[in-house]
Design an enzyme around this catalytic site. Structure first.
Site, PDB file in Angstrom:
ATOM      1  N   GLU A 172       8.334  -4.709  -1.569  1.00 27.15           N
ATOM      2  CA  GLU A 172       7.255  -4.113  -0.772  1.00 27.15           C
ATOM      3  C   GLU A 172       7.442  -4.429   0.713  1.00 27.15           C
ATOM      4  O   GLU A 172       7.115  -3.614   1.572  1.00 27.15           O
ATOM      5  CB  GLU A 172       5.894  -4.584  -1.302  1.00 27.15           C
ATOM      6  CG  GLU A 172       5.581  -3.923  -2.648  1.00 27.15           C
ATOM      7  CD  GLU A 172       4.685  -4.719  -3.575  1.00 27.15           C
ATOM      8  OE1 GLU A 172       4.049  -5.694  -3.134  1.00 27.15           O
ATOM      9  OE2 GLU A 172       4.638  -4.367  -4.781  1.00 27.15           O
TER      10      GLU A 172
ATOM     11  N   ASN B  75       2.565 -13.836  -7.792  1.00 24.82           N
ATOM     12  CA  ASN B  75       2.508 -13.226  -6.460  1.00 24.82           C
ATOM     13  C   ASN B  75       1.215 -12.423  -6.377  1.00 24.82           C
ATOM     14  O   ASN B  75       1.109 -11.356  -6.977  1.00 24.82           O
ATOM     15  CB  ASN B  75       3.740 -12.324  -6.292  1.00 24.82           C
ATOM     16  CG  ASN B  75       3.699 -11.505  -5.018  1.00 24.82           C
ATOM     17  OD1 ASN B  75       2.889 -11.754  -4.132  1.00 24.82           O
ATOM     18  ND2 ASN B  75       4.585 -10.519  -4.935  1.00 24.82           N
TER      19      ASN B  75
ATOM     20  N   HIS C  79      10.707  -9.376  -0.710  1.00 27.11           N
ATOM     21  CA  HIS C  79      10.070  -8.596  -1.777  1.00 27.11           C
ATOM     22  C   HIS C  79      10.246  -7.107  -1.464  1.00 27.11           C
ATOM     23  O   HIS C  79      10.224  -6.704  -0.290  1.00 27.11           O
ATOM     24  CB  HIS C  79       8.589  -8.956  -1.875  1.00 27.11           C
ATOM     25  CG  HIS C  79       7.932  -8.364  -3.081  1.00 27.11           C
ATOM     26  ND1 HIS C  79       7.556  -7.039  -3.128  1.00 27.11           N
ATOM     27  CD2 HIS C  79       7.635  -8.885  -4.289  1.00 27.11           C
ATOM     28  CE1 HIS C  79       7.036  -6.781  -4.321  1.00 27.11           C
ATOM     29  NE2 HIS C  79       7.078  -7.891  -5.046  1.00 27.11           N
TER      30      HIS C  79
ATOM     31  N   LYS D 288       0.026 -10.931  -3.850  1.00 24.75           N
ATOM     32  CA  LYS D 288       0.098  -9.815  -2.896  1.00 24.75           C
ATOM     33  C   LYS D 288      -1.164  -9.801  -2.011  1.00 24.75           C
ATOM     34  O   LYS D 288      -1.683 -10.872  -1.705  1.00 24.75           O
ATOM     35  CB  LYS D 288       0.309  -8.496  -3.649  1.00 24.75           C
ATOM     36  CG  LYS D 288       1.494  -8.591  -4.622  1.00 24.75           C
ATOM     37  CD  LYS D 288       1.920  -7.274  -5.204  1.00 24.75           C
ATOM     38  CE  LYS D 288       3.086  -7.510  -6.151  1.00 24.75           C
ATOM     39  NZ  LYS D 288       3.644  -6.265  -6.684  1.00 24.75           N
TER      40      LYS D 288
ATOM     41  N   SER E 239       6.290  -5.929 -13.959  1.00 23.73           N
ATOM     42  CA  SER E 239       5.471  -5.638 -15.142  1.00 23.73           C
ATOM     43  C   SER E 239       5.564  -6.691 -16.247  1.00 23.73           C
ATOM     44  O   SER E 239       5.468  -6.361 -17.428  1.00 23.73           O
ATOM     45  CB  SER E 239       5.808  -4.245 -15.690  1.00 23.73           C
ATOM     46  OG  SER E 239       5.464  -3.247 -14.742  1.00 23.73           O
TER      47      SER E 239
ATOM     48  N   GLU F   3      14.012  -8.121  -9.367  1.00 21.34           N
ATOM     49  CA  GLU F   3      12.851  -7.256  -9.575  1.00 21.34           C
ATOM     50  C   GLU F   3      13.248  -5.800  -9.368  1.00 21.34           C
ATOM     51  O   GLU F   3      13.300  -5.323  -8.221  1.00 21.34           O
ATOM     52  CB  GLU F   3      11.747  -7.607  -8.576  1.00 21.34           C
ATOM     53  CG  GLU F   3      11.241  -9.032  -8.668  1.00 21.34           C
ATOM     54  CD  GLU F   3       9.823  -9.148  -8.125  1.00 21.34           C
ATOM     55  OE1 GLU F   3       8.957  -9.581  -8.892  1.00 21.34           O
ATOM     56  OE2 GLU F   3       9.579  -8.763  -6.975  1.00 21.34           O
TER      57      GLU F   3
ATOM     58  N   GLY G 213       4.669  -3.066 -10.951  1.00 18.99           N
ATOM     59  CA  GLY G 213       3.344  -2.457 -11.010  1.00 18.99           C
ATOM     60  C   GLY G 213       3.279  -1.165 -11.790  1.00 18.99           C
ATOM     61  O   GLY G 213       2.280  -0.449 -11.735  1.00 18.99           O
TER      62      GLY G 213
HETATM   63  P1  PGA Z   1       3.973  -6.738 -11.174  1.00 21.32           P
HETATM   64  O1  PGA Z   1       4.612  -7.206  -9.753  1.00 21.32           O
HETATM   65  O2  PGA Z   1       4.069  -7.924 -12.096  1.00 21.32           O
HETATM   66  O3  PGA Z   1       2.579  -6.353 -10.838  1.00 21.32           O
HETATM   67  O4  PGA Z   1       4.817  -5.613 -11.660  1.00 21.32           O
HETATM   68  C1  PGA Z   1       5.706  -8.059  -9.705  1.00 21.32           C
HETATM   69  C2  PGA Z   1       6.073  -8.345  -8.277  1.00 21.32           C
HETATM   70  O5  PGA Z   1       5.969  -7.467  -7.423  1.00 21.32           O
HETATM   71  O6  PGA Z   1       6.496  -9.479  -7.967  1.00 21.32           O
END
Ligand code: PGA
Length: 246
Positions: free
Chosen positions: A92, A8, A90, A10, A205, A160, A166
């Site tokens: 976010e 992803n 997601h 983003k 992560s 997740e 992140g």
């Molecule tokens: P990350 O994000 O691997 O940077 O923690 C995962 C995600 O949001 O799908």
């Protein structure tokens, strides 16, 4: 079921970043797992042209087929680019765009109607985990974000934990196992044995150094990777780690 590593991107990636997709496509042309990249919408068409055996997915879609929705893109438009999937719900999007489970459910229906695979994300916040509400949160999200009329063969669920995205923090292996087992059981109860073929991805992560132990867990069928999917040098070892399990 084919296992899957999905990246992803983003809100990252310009035209110049397409070379990373080309590099991955060449390096993993005969991979034993599904590899997907979800670049920003601006790169979807070109990414599809160079993807070879990689799958290309989008990061969101609107629930309507078309209409007066300035700035949005529909599932049909994503399919029209040649993409095969879309990430929905997601955390976010849920946090920054107030996406409720009901909105995610409608988007999931729209995605499947357009022929796309829906990658539906669920996961608890740190407050919810600390309050002992993780399983209850997952139950609600699974129930309300996935429509009754879903085609399990074009469905992926990504667990997740919001606090692991992140941050460099990941849940314990026991916590991941518990969440994934709960998701599998819940999907089996609702959709029958077809739910055995719904890939359950862990996200938050994931990187080369922890992929192997995460992929060794039961009911973990791959990963949804954010930061570590941007550069092939970080993403390729994660793909190899999943391939080593099949
Ligand atoms: P990350 O994000 O691997 O940077 O923690 C995962 C995600 O949001 O799908």
């Amino acid at each position: 079921m084919r296992k899957m590593v999905a990246g992803n991107w983003k809100m990252n990636g310009l035209q110049v970043s397409l070379k990373n997709i080309a590099e991955l496509a060449t390096a993993h042309d005969s991979a034993r797992v599904d590899i997907m990249i979800c670049p920003p919408a601006t790169l979807l068409s070109k990414a599809c042209e160079i993807a070879r055996s990689l799958k290309i997915g989008a990061q969101d879609c609107h629930s309507a087929e078309h209409g007066a929705h300035t700035g949005d893109i529909s599932a049909n438009m994503i399919a029209d680019c040649g993409a095969k999937a879309v990430i929905l719900g997601h955390s976010e999007r849920r946090a920054n765009h107030n996406e409720s489970d009901a909105i995610v459910r409608d988007k999931t229906s729209a995605a499947q109607s357009a022929g796309l695979t829906a990658v539906v994300c669920i996961g608890e916040t740190l407050e919810q985990r600390e309050a002992g509400e993780t399983i209850a949160v997952l139950e609600t999200q699974l129930k309300a974000s996935i429509p009754d009329k879903v085609d399990p063969s074009r469905m992926v669920v990504a667990y997740e934990p919001v606090w692991a995205i992140g941050t460099g923090k990941i849940p314990t292996l026991e916590q991941i196992t518990e969440a994934h087992q709960f998701c599998r059981r819940t999907l089996l109860k609702r959709f029958g044995s077809a739910a055995n073929n719904v890939p359950l991805l862990y996200g938050g992560s994931v990187k080369a150094s922890n992929a192997e132990e995460i992929f060794s867990l039961q009911n973990v069928d791959g990963a949804l990777v954010g930061g570590a999917s941007l550069a092939p040098v970080d993403f390729s070892p994660i793909i190899h780690a999943l391939e080593a399990t099949v």
